[in-house]
Design an enzyme around this catalytic site. Structure first.
Site, PDB file in Angstrom:
ATOM      1  CE  LYS A 166      34.235  -7.591  -2.867  1.00 43.94           C
ATOM      2  NZ  LYS A 166      32.961  -8.192  -2.487  1.00 43.94           N
TER       3      LYS A 166
ATOM      4  CD  GLU B   5      26.183  -5.372   3.203  1.00 48.08           C
ATOM      5  OE1 GLU B   5      26.537  -5.008   2.069  1.00 48.08           O
ATOM      6  OE2 GLU B   5      26.830  -5.085   4.226  1.00 48.08           O
TER       7      GLU B   5
END
Length: 294
Positions: free
Chosen positions: A154, A186
């Site tokens: 992230k 995703e």
């Protein structure tokens, strides 16, 4: 939340809770100049952060990947102080933790002895989330903008997600699914699950973000006796999917009833999605209730 409300709140910055309007980060901070940093978002239930150890563990792995030293922080205490300062101890909220390599002379080569900037802010949950969890949402598909080893972390470079979510907003959709070589990967901020018959399928983690909530939902499904498989999902398979849902810390288990113009299943959240939503909430009540009583 309006801009005035955001500015009237407080943030946690380098060990202190300060008014957001007075929080200051250097103009030479490498997070601002180069996106040199990472973040985590944690869901909190009435003052208790959920799966906090998993999020901090993932943040530590990403920091190691970046060779970015993480300051030692008692995050349980820090999160509670932040929630209290924003009057969110008795509400459900999200907390985003951001870590950058800190201020340094301009240049791509990282400084030898960085002084990281660590900041966190708290927000109430979106008002529409409960309704979306009950009725389901529409998503669109977009080409994959992020891949390779960086996709497993992230990091602060969120331009691909911004572009994808902007495209979704233009089409009045809640989210966007990345598609690469015909495979569903995703969403911009969530992992993807599909149900085919009685089998729960989710894409494998190669070059995908290893979602903390994804892992938790897989464990819930396995405990409930639901067959689970990690394999690629081709975009053309979605026409025969009985159910589809997204998972993330904030969304929990969010049903998807339409992808582009395709209706998923019967067009309403299916039984396995509902079962996992209920199991998720039960575990939240057990884990967070026990932590709050301590």
């Amino acid at each position: 939340m309006s801009e005035a409300q955001e500015l009237s709140g407080s943030v946690w910055l380098n060990g202190r809770v300060v008014p957001a309007a007075r929080a200051r980060v250097s103009a030479l901070d490498r997070g601002f100049l180069y996106g040199d940093g990472l973040f985590e978002t944690v869901r909190c239930y009435r003052g208790v952060p959920f799966l906090l150890d998993g999020h901090i563990g993932r943040m530590a792995r990403s920091a190691e990947f970046l060779a970015l030293p993480l300051p030692e922080v008692d995050w349980l205490s820090a999160v509670r102080k932040l929630l209290a300062a924003n009057h969110l101890l008795e509400a459900d909220a999200s907390v985003r933790i951001t870590v950058t390599r800190g201020a340094a002379p301009p240049g791509l080569v990282p400084p030898r002895s960085p002084r990281p900037t660590v900041m966190a802010f708290a927000l109430p949950l979106p008002r529409t989330l409960t309704r979306e969890q009950r009725l389901g949402v529409r998503v669109i598909t977009v080409p994959l903008y992020r891949c390779g080893p960086l996709a497993a972390h992230k990091l602060l470079d969120y331009v691909p997600a911004i572009l994808a979510r902007a495209a979704a907003a233009k089409r009045k959709a809640r989210e966007a699914l990345y598609v690469h070589d015909g495979m569903v990967c995703e969403a911009t901020t969530a992992n993807v699950f599909a149900v085919f018959g009685n089998t729960l399928v989710t894409p494998p983690l190669n070059e995908l973000l290893p979602g903390i909530t994804r892992e938790f939902v897989l464990s819930l499904a396995q405990s409930a006796g639901i067959q689970t498989i990690e394999r690629a999902i081709r975009i053309e398979e979605l026409h025969r999917a009985d159910e589809l849902f997204l998972t993330s810390a904030v969304l929990e288990v969010l049903p998807v009833t339409r992808v582009d113009e395709l209706t998923i299943g019967t067009g309403v959240p299916g039984p396995i999605t509902r079962q996992l939503q209920q199991a998720y909430r039960q575990r939240v009540n057990q884990l967070c209730g026990a932590r709050k009583r301590k």
